[in-house]
Scaffold this active site. Structure first.
Site: not given
Ligand code: G1P
Ligand code: ZN
Length: 540
Positions: A110-111, A274, A276, A278-279, A373
């Site tokens: 992801s990010h 981000d 991938d 989804d954000r 998302k």
């Molecule tokens: C974080 C975000 C959460 C999101 C997840 C995946 O998770 O807070 O809302 O669903 O990334 O993108 P966390 O690191 O808080 O467990």
């Molecule tokens: Zn992501």
């Protein structure tokens, strides 16, 4: 080919898949054990169809080749893979649904930054297109602890750059354009003609793809199909290390975009996504839109987009997400659901029509068009709303707050803490929760305090320990939880919220407005003293 292996510790999926340092994933048998465990824990791959793709980070293509060979050796019928092993997370979710596939494997952290020294990840999505629910991730984890063999075809790599059909043994590999089906889906939801007319009228936008997967999607949708000026999409080429960027769309990491949006003569609208895809982060000229506010605005204005003209059936948000959208739901007379953090908890609500829109404070929003998302979806819905209302982002925010009041909201992250220290903060507060109601802390009286647990209304499954929530009289809240996506040490997230109504309450500075809640939360948790930190590392 059968390969003997043994369990590797620590293969427990977190909030969103299994994330580890890239070199851990590249170590012998690591990826293979996890993939075989996915197959084994879900009834085997025999005869099944999967979707495969990732965000393009370092090791993406190599991992995809390994997974293809493993799927073939496990008897899968077909794998549909994005060209060059690219697929955004929402596009993968869409392809699972479109092709009635049995599941999907998404390669992404992801990010989190990418590269040999950074992070890699694997997510497994089920046939509804959504992240595997907890029961499935638990079964996968259990299998990783008992695994003693995996299967992999002894074949050469397939050509992932060539669109079309190939074979590995008896398994079909269909290499597809990662963008086209997703872009077609977006055209069914939004008024592309109205948005195109807005761009033709001189509307200016800047979309920062942060050298991650959304670049090709954004170019095709914004510049080609919607006629935005060439160069609207920046950092549009996905790179294995995301160009050294931290592909997390928030004001800290997308500071370049913030600079453009707050400059004299900045664009009308800015957005970023981000790793991938989804954000999303949304910014108007001189106007930052906090994710929880953005979600509330999207819900309140959804009917302006063709795909949602009939209205929303309900909304859902994760517990730490601000309650701004609850007020919209109340006004619309629709249900508002509160779930634990992580998109997997929205799946049943979306599948059963209890919610049409879902959102998280962590720059995530989406609808029942997929089961993830979706960053570009949120940006397109904003564009559709802007085209219909013919107002600026800042005018829309102001109108929203005058109608619903403003929910001041912030998240304070204390990152890379020693695990024992982070657990200490959580355990200590948890043990005192029962005594807190009626106590006054820094002038704030505690109304309730609990360790959040969730019972899924569809399958009755119970998820405990999902965050410590303290509600103060008047509705202000502080929530404390441990991150489940990091790869080093522990991160405590402290979520803070306070609602204000009336014209006087709409223009305050966020941290100032939250100051009493912050003081109370810090006093209750002792977070600065216990962690030895002067303050949070990241504030969003
Ligand atoms: C974080 C975000 C959460 C999101 C997840 C995946 O998770 O807070 O809302 O669903 O990334 O993108 P966390 O690191 O808080 O467990
Ligand atoms: Zn992501």
């Amino acid at each position: 080919m059968r390969v003997t292996t043994q369990p590797i510790a620590g293969q427990k999926p977190g909030t969103s898949g299994l994330r580890k340092k890239t070199n851990v994933f590249m170590s012998e048998g690591y990826l293979e054990n996890f993939i075989q465990s996915i197959f084994d824990a879900t009834g085997g791959a025999n005869g099944k169809t999967y979707i495969l793709g990732g965000d393009g980070r370092y090791f993406n293509q190599h991992a995809a080749q390994t997974i293809l060979k493993m799927a073939a050796a496990n008897g899968a019928k077909r794998v549909i893979v994005g060209q060059n092993a690219l697929l955004s997370t929402p596009a993968a979710s869409h392809l699972i649904r479109l092709n009635a596939a049995d599941g999907g494997i998404i390669l992404s952290a992801s990010h989190n930054p990418g590269g040999p020294e950074e992070d890699f990840g694997v997510k497994f999505n089920t046939a509804n297109g959504g992240p595997a629910p907890e029961a499935v991730t638990e079964a996968i984890f259990a299998r990783t602890q008992a695994i003693d063999e995996y299967f992999i075809a002894d074949e050469i790599d397939v050509n992932l750059s060539r669109i079309g059909s190939q074979h590995i043994g008896g398994m079909a590999v269909s290499v597809v354009d990662p963008v086209s089906d997703y872009a077609a889906l977006m055209e069914t939801l939004f008024d592309f003609a109205a948005i195109r007319a807005m761009f033709a009228g001189g509307f200016r936008m800047r979309f920062d793809a942060m050298c991650a997967v959304t670049g090709p999607y954004a170019k095709e949708i914004f510049e080609t199909r919607l006629g935005a000026a060439p160069g609207t999409v920046v950092n549009a080429v996905p790179l294995p290390d995301f160009g050294g960027m931290h592909p997390d769309p928030n004001p800290t990491w997308a500071h370049d975009l913030m600079g453009h949006m707050f400059a004299a003569d900045g664009p009308d609208f800015g957005a970023a996504s981000d790793g991938d895809g989804d954000r999303n982060m949304v910014v108007g000229r001189n106007t930052y839109v906090a994710p929880s506010d953005s979600f509330a605005v999207l819900a309140a204005n959804a009917h302006l987009a063709p795909g949602y003209r009939a209205g929303l059936k309900g909304v859902a948000r994760s517990m730490p997400t601000s309650t701004a959208v609850d007020r919209v739901a109340e006004a619309l007379g629709i249900g508002a659901h509160e779930t634990p953090t992580g998109w997997k908890f929205f799946g049943n609500l979306l599948d059963t029509g209890r919610a049409t829109f879902c959102g998280e404070e962590s720059f995530g929003a989406g609808s029942d068009h997929v089961r993830e998302k979706d960053g570009l979806w949120a940006v397109l819905l904003w564009l559709n709303i802007l085209a219909e209302r013919e107002e600026s982002v800042s005018e829309i925010m102001r109108a929203h707050w005058s109608r619903f009041g403003r929910t001041y909201y912030s998240r304070h992250d204390y990152e890379a803490l020693p695990n024992a220290v982070a657990d200490g903060v959580m355990d200590s507060l948890r043990s005192r929760l029962g005594d807190l109601p009626e106590q006054t802390v820094e002038g704030m009286k505690v109304a309730s305090a609990e360790d959040f647990a969730y019972t899924d209304p569809v399958d009755g499954s119970v998820s405990r320990g999902q965050g410590l929530r303290i509600v103060f009289e008047g509705g202000a809240r502080a929530v404390l939880r441990l991150s489940g996506t990091g790869t080093e040490g522990a991160t405590i997230r402290l979520y803070l919220e306070r609602h204000a109504t009336g014209p006087d309450g709409l223009d305050a500075e966020v941290q100032e407005m939250l100051a009493p809640v912050i003081r109370a939360a810090e006093a209750l948790t002792g977070i600065r003293e216990v962690t030895g930190r002067a303050g949070p590392d990241v504030i969003t």
